[in-house]
Design an enzyme around this catalytic site. Structure first.
Site, short mmCIF file in Angstrom:
data_model
loop_
_atom_site.label_atom_id
_atom_site.label_comp_id
_atom_site.label_asym_id
_atom_site.label_seq_id
_atom_site.Cartn_x
_atom_site.Cartn_y
_atom_site.Cartn_z
N GLU A 34 0.83 -1.21 0.00
CA GLU A 34 0.00 0.00 0.00
C GLU A 34 0.86 1.27 0.00
OE1 GLU A 34 -3.05 0.42 -0.70
OE2 GLU A 34 -3.59 -1.69 -0.74
N TYR A 117 -7.23 6.34 3.51
CA TYR A 117 -7.26 5.30 2.48
C TYR A 117 -6.37 4.11 2.87
CZ TYR A 117 -6.12 2.56 -1.52
OH TYR A 117 -5.92 1.47 -2.32
N ASP A 135 -10.22 4.85 -3.88
CA ASP A 135 -9.09 5.39 -4.65
C ASP A 135 -9.62 5.79 -6.03
OD1 ASP A 135 -9.50 3.04 -6.00
OD2 ASP A 135 -7.41 2.37 -5.94
#
Ligand code: SF4
Length: 366
Positions: A34, A117, A135
């Site tokens: 990520e 996020y 996203d």
């Protein structure tokens, strides 16, 4: 809603890409990927992920590393604050949470580089917590699915999309659902020419039925990037090149580069200003010794950089003191790959004219 979500998860099980961080349920690969995937395409992130996971197979090895090593491994990916935050977050996870990712959202958000996020992605994918992720791919799929025509740059539109994402989320399969909707955006519901005929959602998709797929999502135009102009001095002595380390804060913090002078406007190859700058910064060289390269370009989020490298051979390892750099060093050309040289200046090393100059006779020209 539930039917849409189930169809999406089923499609994902059959069509998902075999990505290296999907080979285990451990949180660490998800956390690492990520960080790498923020602002980066999957194909570009894969070799970096493989390099990091080989060198730092657990959070403990990562936390023990030093910033220079992380920056050097990150070189070429851009957005270097991510690399620094990755290291800081790893150290905090080891120091404060015994090497385990905090499973409480509020606590996860206190980690450097972890915003809503990334926290939701790690907590849903690795710990199956019912948190939706939004996203660019998710924005595109949801705005088309529900024919949301408002400007997706507006926070009100983002909130409406986030709400739809949360309503679609399957609470018991949150991670799978989030991965599925992002994967659909990447492989099928692409920005241009989406593959609607192959889409598991096309019977429910409102943009598809209203023939508005090309118009959604709507994005207002962004302000133009600022232009910046640099003169870059690539100075060689025997097999060494002179480089400086940028300050620890600000753009490209801590990265290494060739001595650079900022200009107000672009300079022509033979501009008298080159001679003036040269004699004030490097009085030991003459213009005759310069080999100007063509202007190169690098785009950053808010900046359009144009820079002209000037190649110079030095008879000695001259010193170069500048407030602009924390330190300067002479580094062997074949060791430069091990230093965190930022991408714009890596382009100089890869340019045919630089390579030709490097290979040519080492006649001292200064
Ligand atoms: Fe995207 Fe087309 Fe699927 Fe709608 S039908 S979600 S526009 S790929």
């Amino acid at each position: 809603m539930k039917e849409i979500s189930m169809a999406l998860v089923q499609w994902f099980k059959n069509h998902k890409r075999d990505l290296p961080w999907r080979q285990t349920n451990d949180w660490y690969p998800v956390f690492l990927s990520e960080f790498l995937l923020q602002q980066t395409q999957v194909t570009q992130a894969i070799p970096y992920y493989q390099k990091f996971i080989r060198r730092f197979p657990t959070i403990f090895e990562l936390a023990r590393s030093i910033e220079d090593d992380i920056l050097q491994m990150w070189a070429g990916l851009g957005y270097y604050s991510r690399a620094r935050n990755l290291l800081k977050a790893a150290r905090q996870i080891v120091t404060h949470f015994n090497g385990r990712f905090p499973t409480d959202l509020k606590t996860a958000l206190t980690l450097p580089g972890i915003g809503p996020y990334t926290a939701a992605a790690v907590l849903s994918i690795a710990f199956n917590q019912p948190l939706s992720v939004v996203d660019g791919n998710v924005i595109r799929v949801i705005s088309r699915l529900f024919a949301i025509e408002d400007d997706v740059r507006l926070s009100a539109t983002r909130k409406a999309i986030q709400l739809k994402a949360q309503q679609l989320l399957l609470p018991t399969q949150a991670g799978l659902f989030n991965e599925a909707i992002m994967e659909l955006g990447a492989l099928v519901c692409k920005p241009a020419a989406p593959l609607c005929a192959q889409c598991p959602l096309h019977t429910s998709c409102q943009a598809f039925h209203r023939n508005k797929v090309d118009a959604i999502p709507f994005k207002s135009s962004t302000p133009a990037r600022k232009k910046r102009f640099h003169l870059v001095f690539v100075i060689r002595h025997e097999s060494y090149l002179l480089v400086g380390q940028r300050p620890g804060k600000g753009m490209l913090a801590g990265m290494w580069e060739f001595p650079t002078i900022e200009l107000d406007a672009p300079l022509q190859k033979n501009s008298p200003q080159v001679a003036a700058i040269l004699s004030s910064k490097f009085p030991q060289f003459t213009v005759k010794a310069c080999k100007p390269m063509p202007v190169l370009k690098q785009i950053y989020t808010h900046i359009h950089l144009q820079y002209r490298p000037i190649l110079l051979q030095s008879a000695a390892k001259i010193s170069f003191n500048s407030e602009k750099y924390i330190q300067t060093r002479w580094i062997r050309r074949n060791e430069l790959e091990e230093w965190a040289i930022h991408k714009a200046h890596q382009k100089i090393l890869q340019h045919a004219q630089f390579k030709q100059w490097w290979m040519a006779s080492s006649v001292i020209e200064s």
